[in-house]
Design an enzyme around this catalytic site. Structure first.
Site: not given
Length: 276
Positions: A10-11, A14-16, A131, A157
């Site tokens: 997931g890079a 976003g945060i990745g 989360s 989720y």
């Protein structure tokens, strides 16, 4: 600081992506894993890393990813299982699993299991992006992992993020003695496009002017991922724990149930065709 090889899923955004940039700035080698080829290659070029493209809604691509990573890196110091998102209405993947469960938990479980020999030899850290939803949205039923009853995107989720913590605890219990160090963390409510495939209501929430005030930036959300990746397990952070703000944090009572964690591990193994 010793140079590490860090794989971040997931890079591509976003945060990745933010974590990939910071870790590269600190001199680490970063493998950038994402679903979009264009975005993944762009981030990899920016950080001087290697791009790997895989859609976690297809387990064949996760298996191919594991093969490619194993061939490329004889040593992997950190795996950041960061890929995930809110996926809206209930649908099944081509593998026959509920999509939110597969993308947020099952694919990362499979990737971790396939690379365990490399992680063991490397004494690696495996970091899960979980989360706060694991506590405030989850209604976890071990008998209904696919949410065939009472589905909602929030519940799906929340359950998947709770599964991330259960997986972290069980990975540490089963393989901590082999040199693996596991951790999960809450990145904050981050202003990214992770809800782009969710319902109209959820997407709207993430695009309101108020969201820009309440949500943190991807760079700030990536802080704990970078901290865990660079830190010394057992010295800088206690293993097998869930963190918020670089501190061990309270989460769902279910997350500490060893029986539930063991059952999730075993059933996940059966789903992907592995021995427990």
């Amino acid at each position: 600081m010793d140079r590490k090889t860090v794989v971040i899923t997931g890079a591509s955004d976003g945060i990745g992506a933010a974590a990939a940039r910071e870790l590269a700035e600190h001199g680490h080698e970063v493998a950038v894993v994402g679903r979009s080829r264009e975005k993944t290659e762009a981030v990899a070029a920016e950080v001087g890393g290697t791009p790997f493209v895989a859609d976690f809604a297809r387990l064949t691509e996760v298996r191919a990813l594991a093969d490619a990573l194993g061939a490329q890196y004889p040593r992997i110091d950190v795996l950041a299982n960061n890929a995930g998102g809110v996926l809206g209405s209930r649908r099944l993947t081509e593998d026959g699993f509920e999509a939110t469960f597969q993308v947020n938990h099952l694919a990362g479980y499979l990737l971790t299991r396939l690379l365990l020999p490399t992680f063991t030899a490397s004494r690696a850290s495996v970091v899960q992006t979980s989360s706060l939803a694991s506590r405030v949205m989850a209604r976890y039923d071990p008998d209904d992992l696919q949410l065939e009853r009472g589905y909602s995107e929030r519940r799906a989720y929340g359950n998947a993020k709770l599964a991330n913590i259960l997986f972290t605890r069980e990975l540490q219990r089963r393989h901590g003695g082999d040199g693996i160090s596991a951790a999960a963390f809450h990145p904050g409510i981050v202003g990214t496009n992770f809800a782009s495939e969710s319902s109209v209501v959820m997407r709207a929430l993430y695009r309101t002017p108020l969201s820009k005030v309440l949500m943190t930036s991807p760079a700030k959300g990536a802080d704990q991922l970078v901290w865990l990746a660079e830190g010394e397990p057992g010295t800088d952070w206690p293993v097998g724990q869930y963190f918020d703000g670089r501190r061990v944090s309270r989460t769902s009572r279910v997350a500490s149930d060893e029986g539930v964690a063991a059952r999730l591990w075993d059933e996940s193994a059966a789903m992907v065709g592995l021995e427990p």
